[in-house]
Structure formats: C-alpha cells, structure tokens
Write an enzyme that holds these catalytic residues in place. Structure first.
Site, PDB file in Angstrom:
ATOM      1  N   HIS A   1       0.823  -1.209  -0.007  1.00  0.00           N
ATOM      2  CA  HIS A   1       0.124  -0.021  -0.138  1.00  0.00           C
ATOM      3  C   HIS A   1       0.818   1.082   0.013  1.00  0.00           C
ATOM      4  O   HIS A   1       0.552   2.287  -0.744  1.00  0.00           O
ATOM      5  CB  HIS A   1      -0.781  -0.003   1.116  1.00  0.00           C
ATOM      6  CG  HIS A   1      -1.920  -1.009   1.141  1.00  0.00           C
ATOM      7  ND1 HIS A   1      -1.811  -2.005   2.312  1.00  0.00           N
ATOM      8  CD2 HIS A   1      -2.838  -1.451   0.676  1.00  0.00           C
ATOM      9  CE1 HIS A   1      -2.877  -3.035   2.140  1.00  0.00           C
ATOM     10  NE2 HIS A   1      -3.528  -2.553   1.043  1.00  0.00           N
TER      11      HIS A   1
ATOM     12  N   GLN B   1     -17.471  -8.345  -0.668  1.00  0.00           N
ATOM     13  CA  GLN B   1     -16.479  -9.039  -1.500  1.00  0.00           C
ATOM     14  C   GLN B   1     -16.118 -10.113  -0.766  1.00  0.00           C
ATOM     15  O   GLN B   1     -15.050 -10.902  -1.238  1.00  0.00           O
ATOM     16  CB  GLN B   1     -15.455  -8.099  -2.217  1.00  0.00           C
ATOM     17  CG  GLN B   1     -14.375  -7.587  -1.050  1.00  0.00           C
ATOM     18  CD  GLN B   1     -13.414  -6.746  -1.278  1.00  0.00           C
ATOM     19  OE1 GLN B   1     -13.533  -5.482  -1.615  1.00  0.00           O
ATOM     20  NE2 GLN B   1     -11.813  -7.074  -1.668  1.00  0.00           N
TER      21      GLN B   1
ATOM     22  N   GLY C   1      -2.491  -2.930  -7.023  1.00  0.00           N
ATOM     23  CA  GLY C   1      -1.083  -3.760  -6.857  1.00  0.00           C
ATOM     24  C   GLY C   1      -1.339  -5.039  -7.588  1.00  0.00           C
ATOM     25  O   GLY C   1      -2.214  -5.651  -7.846  1.00  0.00           O
TER      26      GLY C   1
ATOM     27  N   LYS D   1      -0.273  -7.999  -7.055  1.00  0.00           N
ATOM     28  CA  LYS D   1      -0.584  -9.165  -6.278  1.00  0.00           C
ATOM     29  C   LYS D   1      -1.864  -9.742  -6.575  1.00  0.00           C
ATOM     30  O   LYS D   1      -2.117 -10.878  -6.771  1.00  0.00           O
ATOM     31  CB  LYS D   1      -0.016  -8.899  -4.726  1.00  0.00           C
ATOM     32  CG  LYS D   1      -0.166 -10.079  -4.102  1.00  0.00           C
ATOM     33  CD  LYS D   1      -0.569 -10.302  -2.792  1.00  0.00           C
ATOM     34  CE  LYS D   1      -1.873 -10.891  -2.628  1.00  0.00           C
ATOM     35  NZ  LYS D   1      -2.729 -10.636  -1.640  1.00  0.00           N
TER      36      LYS D   1
ATOM     37  N   SER E   1       0.914  -9.259   1.816  1.00  0.00           N
ATOM     38  CA  SER E   1      -0.644  -9.234   1.929  1.00  0.00           C
ATOM     39  C   SER E   1      -1.049  -8.840   3.371  1.00  0.00           C
ATOM     40  O   SER E   1      -0.348  -9.441   4.311  1.00  0.00           O
ATOM     41  CB  SER E   1      -1.027 -10.536   1.656  1.00  0.00           C
ATOM     42  OG  SER E   1      -2.573 -10.884   2.189  1.00  0.00           O
TER      43      SER E   1
ATOM     44  N   ARG F   1      -2.921 -10.273   5.010  1.00  0.00           N
ATOM     45  CA  ARG F   1      -3.266 -11.428   5.886  1.00  0.00           C
ATOM     46  C   ARG F   1      -2.004 -12.300   6.103  1.00  0.00           C
ATOM     47  O   ARG F   1      -2.352 -13.271   6.856  1.00  0.00           O
ATOM     48  CB  ARG F   1      -4.162 -12.725   4.682  1.00  0.00           C
ATOM     49  CG  ARG F   1      -5.496 -12.002   4.491  1.00  0.00           C
ATOM     50  CD  ARG F   1      -6.114 -13.149   3.722  1.00  0.00           C
ATOM     51  NE  ARG F   1      -7.662 -12.810   3.349  1.00  0.00           N
ATOM     52  CZ  ARG F   1      -8.094 -11.929   2.456  1.00  0.00           C
ATOM     53  NH1 ARG F   1      -7.210 -11.461   1.693  1.00  0.00           N
ATOM     54  NH2 ARG F   1      -9.460 -11.904   2.384  1.00  0.00           N
TER      55      ARG F   1
HETATM   56  O1  PAF Z   1      -7.366  -4.914  -2.960  1.00  0.00           O
HETATM   57  C1  PAF Z   1      -7.976  -4.520  -2.015  1.00  0.00           C
HETATM   58  O2  PAF Z   1      -7.814  -4.221  -1.179  1.00  0.00           O
HETATM   59  C2  PAF Z   1     -10.046  -4.448  -2.232  1.00  0.00           C
HETATM   60  O3  PAF Z   1     -10.165  -5.497  -3.171  1.00  0.00           O
HETATM   61  C3  PAF Z   1     -10.303  -3.039  -2.852  1.00  0.00           C
HETATM   62  C4  PAF Z   1      -9.674  -2.933  -4.240  1.00  0.00           C
HETATM   63  C5  PAF Z   1      -9.920  -1.945  -1.563  1.00  0.00           C
HETATM   64  C6  PAF Z   1     -11.861  -3.061  -2.867  1.00  0.00           C
HETATM   65  O4  PAF Z   1     -12.517  -3.354  -1.709  1.00  0.00           O
END
Ligand code: PAF
Length: 302
Positions: A57, A81, A169, A171, A207, A209
């Site tokens: 990020h 999502q 990104g 990834k 990531s 996670r």
């Molecule tokens: O990549 C992510 O963190 C998410 O999928 C995003 C693009 C912020 C959408 O919620």
C-alpha cells in the site's frame, strides 16, 4: 458512536479546510460532498484499500502522491467481496496505525474511511455487473461473487471521487483486469496504474493476511513464489502438464500447504492456455491454503 470518518489535512494545499470535525456516521456524506465541492485540484489519484496498510500500500500511496496533485486513500473493509463470513470477521484492522502511515507518506492525502451505511443501503449487497465472465474464472471460481463485490465498491468510489487515476497492486492481478473491464464496459472515466508485487525478504507476496500466519508457515510460504519462479524457468522447456505436475508435487511435499489452484493464462484475457507460444504474453497464478488462510500470487512468464 463517534467515528473519525474523514481526515482532511490540507496545510500545504491551495485551499484550507482546517478541520473536518469528528463526524458521526450519518452526517458523513455531507462532509464528503462539502469537500468535493471545494476541491480545486487538477489530477486526483485514488488508492482503494481495506486498511491494515503494508509496504505494498505504501508504494501505491507514494506512486499516487508523486503522480497526482491530490491523493485520496480509502480504507474500507468491503463486506460484499467476502464470500466467507469468517474471513470478513478475521480480516485484520489497524485504524490508528493506518492513518499515521498515510500521513507519514503524504500529509496532504485525504483519508476516506466510511461506514458500511455510507456506501451501501443496508443490508449491503453487491450489484450485478456483466464482466464477460472474467470475474468467474481463477479466483472467481473459488470465491463466488467476490469480484462483483469488488466491482461494486470500486465503482462507487470512482463515482464519489471522480479520480483521474486509481492505483492497484499486481499481487491481485485478476482484480486489475476485472476493474479495467468494469471501466471499459461501464464507460468510467478513470485510468488504472499498477505497481509490481511487493515481497517479504523470503519472496512471499506482501498481503494484509500474512500477519495471521504463524512464524513457521509465514517462512514456509515462500514456496509459493519459489514455485512461480521455477515455472518461469520451465516455461519454454517443459510442456504444461509437466509443469503442473511439478507444482502439485512441491505442494504435496509440504503437509501444511494445500494447493487450491495453479494455472497459466494469457496475460490480458486471463484465458487458460495449454502450450507455450512466444508471441503470447503469459502469466501464472497460484493459490495455496495454510492455517485456513488463502494466499495468492502470480508471475509474468515472458
Ligand atoms: O484490493 C483490495 O484491498 C480491495 O479488493 C479493494 C480494491 C480495496 C476493494 O475493496
């Protein structure tokens, strides 16, 4: 509940909104609208995130900050999502740290931190987009509806902020292709800029996670990237069945890791390919599960 939803730090900016007060969620939208009316910047960059900000990020925010006059970082764990409730509940969050991280990179960046009800009419549901099936392959096969949720929130963020550029990104390479498809099909006026995957020293793709892994598994997870690098070396020499067998074997040899999928696709259409053709750009994708956590990665092959 008082939430610091929007942080506008505009000391060095052309206009000055000294302090957007601490806002309660329900009047949040009006603060965004006030801000949008006042802004005079030319080139706006959006970095959509789900928080728990890491080096990947940081690179995105840096890129937006050098490329654009103004950078908006959205921090929002988008419920639509997540096809798996447990994954949503366990998704790491680090609010204060995230805000400090953004401010350190760009003190003028705007941090957009909405509540679910700011972006969705409750209960939150994904819209349905026709993405020519690109949302249903690779990750989409295993995470039903995931990319419809991503498309929903990304489109809403694009509509809210009308950014000139949005930063993603590699990834999540399929996510980039999905968002590009969304832009094309729905005629959105935003351009995508991407950055290469940022990696831990071991090679593991960074990531949010990763912090959920224990030390041993986090170290062992390097086999994902190592496998991809081997595949890159093998691509011109071995047939694809041999390559698939090779990757399966690596994961069968490690009892903590389960290979969910490995595939080789055409770089832009993401259509699976069965043999090497030097004139077609290819990419390989892996998803492996460890401690119940899904780790994904990909590599450009030629
Ligand atoms: O990549 C992510 O963190 C998410 O999928 C995003 C693009 C912020 C959408 O919620």
């Amino acid at each position: 509940k008082i939430t610091k939803n929007l942080l506008l730090n505009s000391k060095k900016t052309k206009f000055r909104i000294t302090k957007i007060p601490i806002l309660e969620s329900f009047n949040y939208s009006s603060a965004v609208n006030r801000y949008l009316k006042k802004r005079k910047f030319k080139i706006v960059g959006l970095v959509p995130t789900m928080g728990s900000l890491h080096k990947g990020h940081i690179k995105l925010i840096e890129k937006s900050s050098t490329f654009c006059d103004e950078t908006i970082v959205s921090i929002f764990v988008n419920p639509t999502q997540f096809n798996n409730k447990k994954d949503l509940i366990n998704y790491p969050q680090s609010n204060k740290k995230d805000i400090d991280t953004v401010k350190k990179i760009n003190p003028n960046a705007i941090i957009y931190k909405p509540e679910v009800s700011d972006l969705y009419r409750l209960p939150a549901r994904a819209e349905t987009f026709d993405l020519d099936g690109i949302d249903r392959i690779i990750e989409g096969k295993f995470r039903k509806g995931h990319f419809q949720g991503v498309a929903t929130v990304v489109k809403r963020l694009f509509e809210k902020f009308s950014p000139n550029y949005a930063f993603f990104g590699e990834k999540d390479y399929q996510q980039i292709i999905v968002v590009k498809k969304l832009i094309k099909k729905y005629n959105l006026k935003v351009k995508i800029k991407s950055i290469l995957t940022v990696r831990e020293d071991s090679g593991l793709a960074i990531s949010s996670r990763n912090i959920l892994l224990n030390n041993e598994n986090r170290h062992e997870a390097k086999i994902i990237y190592e496998s991809l690098c081997e595949v890159k070396k093998m691509i011109k020499i071995y047939n694809f069945n041999e390559i698939k067998g090779f990757v399966s074997k690596i994961f069968l040899g490690n009892e903590n890791f389960n290979l969910e999928y490995f595939c080789i696709t055409e770089n832009n259409s993401l259509k699976e390919v069965e043999s090497f053709n030097p004139s077609v750009k290819l990419r390989a994708f892996i998803c492996a599960r460890v401690q119940g956590i899904r780790l994904i990665d990909n590599i450009a092959l030629n």
